[in-house]
Design an enzyme around this catalytic site. Structure first.
Site, short mmCIF file in Angstrom:
data_model
loop_
_atom_site.label_atom_id
_atom_site.label_comp_id
_atom_site.label_asym_id
_atom_site.label_seq_id
_atom_site.Cartn_x
_atom_site.Cartn_y
_atom_site.Cartn_z
N LYS A 66 2.89 40.09 28.05
CA LYS A 66 1.65 39.59 27.47
C LYS A 66 0.59 40.69 27.44
O LYS A 66 -0.06 40.93 26.41
CB LYS A 66 1.14 38.39 28.27
CG LYS A 66 -0.03 37.64 27.59
CD LYS A 66 -0.62 36.59 28.52
CE LYS A 66 0.36 35.54 28.93
NZ LYS A 66 0.66 34.58 27.85
N ARG A 124 -4.19 34.36 33.08
CA ARG A 124 -2.82 34.00 32.71
C ARG A 124 -1.81 34.96 33.34
O ARG A 124 -2.12 36.10 33.64
CB ARG A 124 -2.64 34.04 31.18
CG ARG A 124 -3.49 33.06 30.39
CD ARG A 124 -3.15 33.19 28.92
NE ARG A 124 -3.83 32.20 28.09
CZ ARG A 124 -4.98 32.41 27.48
NH1 ARG A 124 -5.61 33.57 27.62
NH2 ARG A 124 -5.53 31.48 26.73
N GLY A 139 5.97 28.81 30.26
CA GLY A 139 5.77 27.60 31.03
C GLY A 139 6.17 27.67 32.49
O GLY A 139 6.00 26.71 33.23
N MET A 189 5.08 29.91 34.90
CA MET A 189 4.04 30.30 35.85
C MET A 189 2.70 29.69 35.44
O MET A 189 2.62 28.93 34.49
CB MET A 189 3.97 31.83 35.94
CG MET A 189 5.19 32.42 36.63
SD MET A 189 5.13 34.22 36.72
CE MET A 189 5.42 34.65 35.01
N ARG A 217 4.45 37.54 21.22
CA ARG A 217 5.68 37.97 21.91
C ARG A 217 6.84 37.71 20.98
O ARG A 217 6.74 36.90 20.04
CB ARG A 217 5.86 37.20 23.22
CG ARG A 217 5.98 35.70 23.05
CD ARG A 217 5.86 34.98 24.38
NE ARG A 217 5.84 33.52 24.20
CZ ARG A 217 5.43 32.67 25.12
NH1 ARG A 217 5.01 33.10 26.29
NH2 ARG A 217 5.44 31.36 24.90
N HIS A 231 41.86 26.06 35.39
CA HIS A 231 42.93 26.00 34.36
C HIS A 231 42.41 25.35 33.09
O HIS A 231 42.64 25.85 31.98
CB HIS A 231 44.12 25.20 34.91
CG HIS A 231 45.23 25.01 33.92
ND1 HIS A 231 45.31 23.92 33.09
CD2 HIS A 231 46.28 25.80 33.60
CE1 HIS A 231 46.37 24.03 32.31
NE2 HIS A 231 46.99 25.16 32.61
N GLU A 267 45.86 43.55 39.29
CA GLU A 267 45.19 42.30 39.64
C GLU A 267 45.16 42.03 41.14
O GLU A 267 44.73 40.95 41.57
CB GLU A 267 45.84 41.12 38.91
CG GLU A 267 47.34 41.06 39.04
CD GLU A 267 47.97 39.99 38.18
OE1 GLU A 267 47.30 38.97 37.88
OE2 GLU A 267 49.13 40.16 37.78
N SER A 299 46.58 46.82 32.38
CA SER A 299 45.67 45.78 31.91
C SER A 299 45.09 45.09 33.15
O SER A 299 45.84 44.59 33.98
CB SER A 299 46.39 44.76 31.04
OG SER A 299 45.49 43.77 30.59
N CYS A 327 42.41 41.85 30.46
CA CYS A 327 42.84 40.59 29.84
C CYS A 327 42.39 39.36 30.61
O CYS A 327 42.78 38.25 30.28
CB CYS A 327 44.36 40.57 29.66
SG CYS A 327 45.28 40.65 31.21
N TYR A 366 40.38 48.61 25.28
CA TYR A 366 40.14 47.29 24.68
C TYR A 366 39.81 46.26 25.75
O TYR A 366 40.08 46.46 26.94
CB TYR A 366 41.37 46.82 23.89
CG TYR A 366 42.59 46.55 24.73
CD1 TYR A 366 42.78 45.31 25.33
CD2 TYR A 366 43.55 47.53 24.94
CE1 TYR A 366 43.89 45.05 26.12
CE2 TYR A 366 44.66 47.29 25.73
CZ TYR A 366 44.83 46.04 26.32
OH TYR A 366 45.93 45.79 27.10
#
Length: 956
Positions: A62, A133, A142, A144, A385, A503, A808, A827, A894, A914
């Site tokens: 602001k 403000r 909204g 504060m 803003r 799952h 993993e 991967s 993945c 990737y």
């Protein structure tokens, strides 16, 4: 202009006020390294400003934008900003201020007095009143606190009435000030046994006494407001034990302390947690000269967006009120008018506002959310803003502004929040029906979109109902691989337990299914075939509706419609292709392709999923879960036959029945990919997941297979594991039963050979799961290479393939240099890597996740967004060690994190080739990858950035 507030805790308010009163006397000045006092106050006004729009970290959004608007010549009332550094000091020093702050604020007030021509606290002439403000670095609308009309007391209100010759206006301002200050600073708020806010209760009681009926606040006379001021002061004294402060400087210090204190109120903390805003940033405090929209019919206040933030239409969009202050517009006390109505009510001011609108968009090059006041016909800008927007609006804003040459295509890419993009792809409920519907439960938004269907609590019954043409909603306590057919048949999936990586959530996202997980308010009774939510009971066959974007559950059926983008891309309907939204989406994805370095693949198990993902721009498959293929049709019978076999010979007989099914599946996938690579993971889950777990289903299987039910029950008991996640699964299964890996490798390579013979390009990549030791992978690689050689010789064809592994488990990451000797690619399976690194089950963390987030232990759910500090460090080690042995080793991810924008950014920085994600998350990952590349280029030196852009364009 004020924003609508919710009451913070009174204790915090009182503490802030007490600190404000004693701050100057109790604290020492903060010094800079040069020995001079730190500058804590930045002024603006009359076309000059100490700061500018680039200083949001110090001045807050602001304050920085008020300074910027002042510098470009817009009508901004004078003021000053107390920097975010003071907020940090405030909390580091027991809610006190730097000693030099008072003097700097006095200088700021003096500057305002000079520009505005009024004196703060003046009881003779027109008194300078101020608004106080908040102003965080990122907009927190909204969250504060705000105080308006500060500086009024029993003397200055009389001076204001005399100076303006408008007694009603003066006392209206005073009444408003006491109400706001009493609420925000003094903590006069609703108690648990009160139905209404205390000040509003006083007003309503007085209106009833004086008029016998409700009237709007603007109809209150000067005498009415005088009486209310008196009653308000009595209320303050009764609630706080102290009189209302008369000293304007005491008022100012109290208000500043309240704003700083509101940085740590409940709603601000919740907002910051949701949007990832660090608490350490703090808020600034903005003190601005008041201008008044409540002086009469030629005045007013409003809020507006320079374009429609809901749909992106290029029209001024907002609300305003004649003869009102800012809080009236947002508080709901009066019904605002559309801002377009200003053209008739205040034509000159509206014409000026339209000019300001054009200036703001040209200068900030983005859609602005503004607050304004008209005082006696003159327009003043109180704030601007960057406007919050829906995904649909963001897409249109960006596309239109490129056409208007306001922004570049790179900026357009950055303007579309990646984490909102799936809103564009999701089916939606009819707006009018959703408004009428009642929410009966809430859960986790696991699969975006909207779905209605008849409740079915069993996969087989769900499939049967779907085959009859019914819309089905599969409702389970939690799902397992056995439910897959029901999940495929269902319009949507609802579970009472489970998280965003459960799952149900994983499969739903992969399929693009609508899903709500962990809706703990619902009770699923499989025996009675009912779903209970509170006092409502739904039977199987009754309708429920779920919103997977919001996580809400509704009773009954709500109409839905598919996204026009889905219709256009996947169904390829010409009518959809002509829509502006579809064309803008396609353009956005084309821009992403120009920028992206990081590839995006998909997690897909069927040709249909592959086709969908390729339509979204996937460059191949990063994960095919072969175990999902075993549940279709009667394949599960052969799988169960293999599991129940007691000898290797019998297992091979059963696997021989599965071989043609797997080969057919792989051929369909390779064909759909049209030469794009496919990473296929060998069998991963423990064997018990493929066996029935109830006595009834075990009896059915025994009858079907012609074996004693005790034999099946014994085998189920034998395969039971205390912790299946860490048990006999992944490569461990294939080492114990190498015939499983042999069959799967044979199916993959025979499908590849079939493609070669048909002239279909094919790039299989065989992935071994759960490797933690190099020897584990070596044994599997030997089998895979042997089978490949046998298939090539038998079929008389040649084809290329890769063999790699999932990283993993932590040991796999830490010994990646040893494992890389046998792998052509890694991967990262970040679902399991997160579980094993954190020692947390993704399906059982629901009981403590909220507590961990509230206490800032988990910034985000680590199964939804990568823990880059911990798990990320393991990935960094694996990348470095893997490349030390094989510099050209292919690296990807993945896990479900592949569709999370923050995780995609981390993978880009890590230099992966990737990411792979569910088909319907592919556009999200593509956008996030493009944004990461653009941000990286923007941070480089211009020459390097230009060179990188050329290289990327050449690559594409």
């Amino acid at each position: 202009m004020a924003t609508k507030k919710k009451a913070a805790k009174p204790a915090a308010k009182k503490s802030a006020t007490k600190a404000a009163k004693s701050a100057v006397k109790k604290t020492a000045a903060k010094k800079s390294t040069s020995g001079k006092s730190t500058k804590y106050v930045y002024t603006w006004g009359a076309g000059k400003a100490d700061g500018d729009g680039s200083m949001k970290a110090l001045l807050g959004g602001k304050g920085a934008n008020l300074a910027e608007m002042t510098k470009i010549g817009l009508p901004v009332p004078a003021g000053f900003t107390v920097t975010t550094e003071v907020c940090t000091y405030f909390y580091d020093n027991k809610r006190t201020y730097p000693a030099v702050l008072r003097a700097q604020m006095e200088a700021g007030i003096a500057n305002m007095e000079k520009i505005m021509g009024y004196k703060f606290g003046d009881s003779e002439g027109f008194p300078l009143l101020v608004a106080v403000r908040s102003g965080a670095r990122d907009s927190m609308p909204g969250m504060m606190d705000t105080v308006l009309n500060l500086g009024l007391n029993d003397k200055t209100v009389a001076a204001l009435a005399k100076a303006t010759d408008n007694e009603r206006f003066a006392w209206d301002c005073y009444r408003r000030f006491i109400q706001m200050y009493g609420d925000v600073v003094l903590g006069v708020q609703k108690t648990p046994d009160e139905d209404h806010e205390p000040f509003e209760a006083v007003i309503e009681k007085y209106k009833h006494e004086a008029y016998g009926s409700d009237i709007v606040d603007s109809d209150l006379t000067a005498e009415d407001n005088k009486e209310l001021v008196s009653r308000f002061k009595t209320l303050v004294k009764d609630r706080t034990g102290h009189g209302f402060p008369e000293d304007p400087w005491e008022q100012l210090e109290g208000a500043a302390g309240a704003v700083f204190g509101s940085w740590m109120n409940d709603r601000a903390i919740v907002y910051r947690r949701k949007y990832g805003i660090p608490a350490a940033w703090g808020t600034a405090v903005n003190v601005q000269a008041m201008v008044f929209g409540n002086t009469g019919p030629n005045s007013g206040s409003g809020v507006a967006f320079t374009r429609n933030p809901a749909n992106g239409e290029n029209v001024l969009y907002g609300e305003f009120l004649v003869n009102a202050q800012g809080e009236d517009v947002v508080a709901g006390v009066r019904t605002p008018d559309e801002v377009s109505g200003m053209a008739e009510a205040l034509p000159a001011a509206f014409k000026e506002l339209m000019k300001v609108r054009a200036i703001l968009e040209k200068h900030f090059r983005d859609v602005q959310d503004v607050e304004f006041t008209i005082q006696d016909g003159k327009l003043y800008m109180l704030q601007t803003r960057n406007g919050k927007r829906t995904a649909a609006a963001a897409l249109k804003f960006a596309a239109d502004m490129v056409k208007e040459k306001l922004i570049s295509w790179e900026t357009a890419v950055m303007r579309n929040p990646a984490d909102q993009l799936d809103q564009l792809l999701a089916p939606v409920f009819d707006i009018n029906e959703a408004k009428k519907a009642t929410v009966i439960a809430k859960g986790l938004p696991a699969g975006p979109g909207a779905a209605s269907g008849k409740i079915y609590l069993n996969a087989d019954r769900a499939v049967a109902a779907a085959e009859k043409g019914e819309k089905v909603l599969l409702v389970r306590v939690e799902t397992s691989p056995e439910d897959l057919r029901g999940m495929i048949a269902a319009e949507g999936i609802l579970t009472a337990r489970g998280g965003v990586s459960s799952h149900a959530a994983l499969v739903a996202r992969q399929m693009g299914k609508v899903c709500v997980c962990g809706a703990s308010a619902i009770e699923v009774d499989y025996d009675k075939k009912t779903v209970t939510a509170g006092d409502q009971v739904f039977k199987e066959g009754d309708f429920l509706s779920i919103d997977g974007t919001a996580g809400t559950v509704y009773g009954g059926e709500l109409a839905t419609e598919p996204s026009e983008i889905i219709t256009g891309l996947i169904n390829n309907k010409k009518a959809s292709q002509k829509t502006e939204k579809f064309q803008n989406f396609v353009q956005l994805m084309e821009w992403c392709s120009k920028a992206t370095r990081l590839g995006v693949r998909t997690n897909a198990d069927t040709p249909e999923q592959v086709k969908n993902a390729v339509a979204f721009g996937a460059e191949g498959i990063g994960l095919t879960r072969t175990e999902h293929m075993f549940f279709e049709g009667d394949r599960i019978d052969a799988m169960r036959e293999m599991i129940l076999a007691n000898t290797e010979e019998d297992r091979k007989k059963a696997l021989k029945k599965l071989l043609p099914h797997q080969r057919k599946d792989f051929f369909g996938i390779f064909k759909a990919l049209e030469g794009k690579p496919a990473t296929i993971r060998l069998l991963d889950p423990p064997l018990h997941e493929f066996l029935p777990n109830t006595e009834e289903s075990q009896a059915d299987l025994a009858e079907k297979m012609g074996v004693p039910v005790e034999e099946i029950s014994h085998r189920v008991h034998e395969l039971h594991e205390q912790n299946p996640m860490l048990g006999h699964r992944g490569c461990r299964l294939a080492i114990s039963y190498p015939e499983i890996a042999e069959m799967q490798a044979q199916a993959i390579f025979e499908a590849a050979a079939q493609c070669v013979k048909k002239g279909i390009p094919v790039k299989p990549e065989v992935m071994v799961p759960l490797v933690g030791y190099a020897r584990e992978l070596e044994l599997q690689v030997n089998i895979i290479h042997r089978v490949a050689a046998e298939v090539k010789a038998d079929k008389g064809v040649e084809f290329d393939y890769l063999v790699g592994t999932m990283i993993e488990v932590p040991r796999g990451a830490l010994t990646a240099d040893e494992i890389a000797k046998h792998a052509q690619f890694f991967s990262f399976g970040t679902n399991d890597l997160t579980q094993t690194a954190l020692g947390v089950s993704r399906d059982d963390m629901g009981s403590f996740l909220s507590s961990y987030q509230e206490n800032d232990i988990y910034p985000k759910n680590p199964f939804a967004s990568l823990d880059t500090t911990g798990v990320g460090q393991l990935m960094e080690i694996a990348v470095e060690k893997g490349r030390s042995v094989k510099p050209d080793i292919k690296l990807g991810i993945c896990g479900e994190h592949g569709g999370d924008p923050d995780s995609v950014t981390f993978c880009h920085k890590l230099g992966l080739a990737y990411v792979s994600c569910s088909p319907y998350r592919v556009p999200v990952a593509r956008l996030a990858a493009a944004q990461a590349a653009i941000a990286e280029s923007a941070g480089a030196k211009p020459a390097k950035a230009k060179k990188a852009a050329k290289k990327a364009a050449k690559k594409k």
